[in-house]
Design a protein around this motif. Structure first.
Motif, PDB file in Angstrom:
ATOM      1  N   ALA A  48       0.850  -1.191   0.000  1.00  0.00           N
ATOM      2  CA  ALA A  48       0.000   0.000   0.000  1.00  0.00           C
ATOM      3  C   ALA A  48       0.884   1.238   0.000  1.00  0.00           C
ATOM      4  O   ALA A  48       2.032   1.190   0.461  1.00  0.00           O
ATOM      5  N   ALA A  49       0.342   2.335  -0.499  1.00  0.00           N
ATOM      6  CA  ALA A  49       1.073   3.598  -0.506  1.00  0.00           C
ATOM      7  C   ALA A  49       0.096   4.743  -0.307  1.00  0.00           C
ATOM      8  O   ALA A  49      -1.077   4.659  -0.685  1.00  0.00           O
ATOM      9  N   ILE A  50       0.606   5.814   0.269  1.00  0.00           N
ATOM     10  CA  ILE A  50      -0.211   6.990   0.497  1.00  0.00           C
ATOM     11  C   ILE A  50       0.622   8.234   0.231  1.00  0.00           C
ATOM     12  O   ILE A  50       1.802   8.295   0.595  1.00  0.00           O
ATOM     13  N   ALA A  51       0.003   9.208  -0.446  1.00  0.00           N
ATOM     14  CA  ALA A  51       0.684  10.467  -0.661  1.00  0.00           C
ATOM     15  C   ALA A  51       0.855  11.190   0.671  1.00  0.00           C
ATOM     16  O   ALA A  51       0.059  11.008   1.590  1.00  0.00           O
ATOM     17  N   ARG A  52       1.898  11.988   0.748  1.00  0.00           N
ATOM     18  CA  ARG A  52       2.192  12.681   1.999  1.00  0.00           C
ATOM     19  C   ARG A  52       1.021  13.518   2.499  1.00  0.00           C
ATOM     20  O   ARG A  52       0.808  13.665   3.697  1.00  0.00           O
ATOM     21  N   ASN A  53       0.250  14.083   1.573  1.00  0.00           N
ATOM     22  CA  ASN A  53      -0.897  14.879   1.987  1.00  0.00           C
ATOM     23  C   ASN A  53      -2.129  14.015   2.234  1.00  0.00           C
ATOM     24  O   ASN A  53      -3.201  14.536   2.531  1.00  0.00           O
ATOM     25  N   GLY A  54      -1.980  12.700   2.112  1.00  0.00           N
ATOM     26  CA  GLY A  54      -3.077  11.781   2.392  1.00  0.00           C
ATOM     27  C   GLY A  54      -4.137  11.702   1.327  1.00  0.00           C
ATOM     28  O   GLY A  54      -5.127  10.990   1.477  1.00  0.00           O
ATOM     29  N   GLY A  55      -3.962  12.416   0.210  1.00  0.00           N
ATOM     30  CA  GLY A  55      -5.014  12.480  -0.788  1.00  0.00           C
ATOM     31  C   GLY A  55      -5.123  11.282  -1.704  1.00  0.00           C
ATOM     32  O   GLY A  55      -6.217  10.921  -2.132  1.00  0.00           O
ATOM     33  N   VAL A  56      -4.004  10.641  -2.029  1.00  0.00           N
ATOM     34  CA  VAL A  56      -4.001   9.522  -2.963  1.00  0.00           C
ATOM     35  C   VAL A  56      -3.511   8.277  -2.240  1.00  0.00           C
ATOM     36  O   VAL A  56      -2.534   8.326  -1.493  1.00  0.00           O
ATOM     37  N   GLN A  57      -4.196   7.171  -2.467  1.00  0.00           N
ATOM     38  CA  GLN A  57      -3.805   5.898  -1.867  1.00  0.00           C
ATOM     39  C   GLN A  57      -3.840   4.807  -2.929  1.00  0.00           C
ATOM     40  O   GLN A  57      -4.702   4.826  -3.815  1.00  0.00           O
ATOM     41  N   TYR A  58      -2.928   3.868  -2.816  1.00  0.00           N
ATOM     42  CA  TYR A  58      -2.917   2.700  -3.695  1.00  0.00           C
ATOM     43  C   TYR A  58      -2.790   1.448  -2.831  1.00  0.00           C
ATOM     44  O   TYR A  58      -2.120   1.460  -1.806  1.00  0.00           O
ATOM     45  N   TYR A  59      -3.434   0.388  -3.289  1.00  0.00           N
ATOM     46  CA  TYR A  59      -3.364  -0.892  -2.581  1.00  0.00           C
ATOM     47  C   TYR A  59      -3.100  -2.021  -3.580  1.00  0.00           C
ATOM     48  O   TYR A  59      -3.588  -1.987  -4.709  1.00  0.00           O
TER      49      TYR A  59
END
Length: 121
Positions: A48-59
Motif C-alpha cells: 500500500a502507498a499513500i501520498a504525503r498529503n493523504g489524498g491519494v492511496q494505492y493498494y
C-alpha cells in the motif's frame, strides 16, 4: 531521513495488526510513504502507498478491502491497519518513503528495517 517500522507480531488467521512507520530527520510535505512485504524465498512486493498529503492511496489487489493505510501529519507517522489477516500475509513488512510522487514499485528513496508479521492458520 530515518524510518522505523513497528507493530508486527504473531496473530491467528482472521485477526488484526496495526503497523506504524515513524519518520525522523528531514521532513518533506510532498512525495509518499509505502508499505512493502517480503516472504521467505520471494521478492519484495508492494502492499500500500499513500501520498504525503493523504489524498491519494494505492493498494495491492491482494489486500484491498482488508488493509487501510493512513497518515498522521502531526508526527510524520504512517500506519497500516491490517484486518482479516491470512497466512499468505506472512512476511517482513517494510516502510519506505520517496520525496516526489507516488509509485507502486520499489523505487523509493528511503527504507526502514522491517517488522515481522506472522499469521498462523
Amino acid at each position: 531521513v530515518q524510518l522505523q517500522a513497528s507493530g508486527g507480531g504473531l496473530v491467528q488467521a482472521g485477526g488484526s495488526l496495526r503497523l506504524s512507520c515513524a519518520t525522523s530527520g528531514r521532513t518533506f510535505s510532498s512525495g509518499a510513504v509505502a508499505w512493502f512485504r517480503q516472504a521467505p524465498g520471494k521478492e519484495r512486493e508492494f502492499v500500500a502507498a499513500i501520498a504525503r498529503n493523504g489524498g491519494v492511496q494505492y493498494y495491492a489487489d491482494s489486500v484491498k478491502g482488508r488493509f487501510t493505510i493512513s497518515t498522521n501529519t502531526a508526527n510524520n507517522a504512517v500506519h497500516l491497519q491490517m484486518n482479516s489477516l491470512k497466512p499468505e500475509d506472512t512476511g517482513v513488512y517494510y516502510c519506505a518513503a520517496r520525496e516526489q510522487g507516488i509509485v507502486t514499485t520499489v523505487a523509493y528513496d528511503y527504507w526502514g528495517q522491517g517488522t515481522q508479521v506472522t499469521v498462523s492458520s
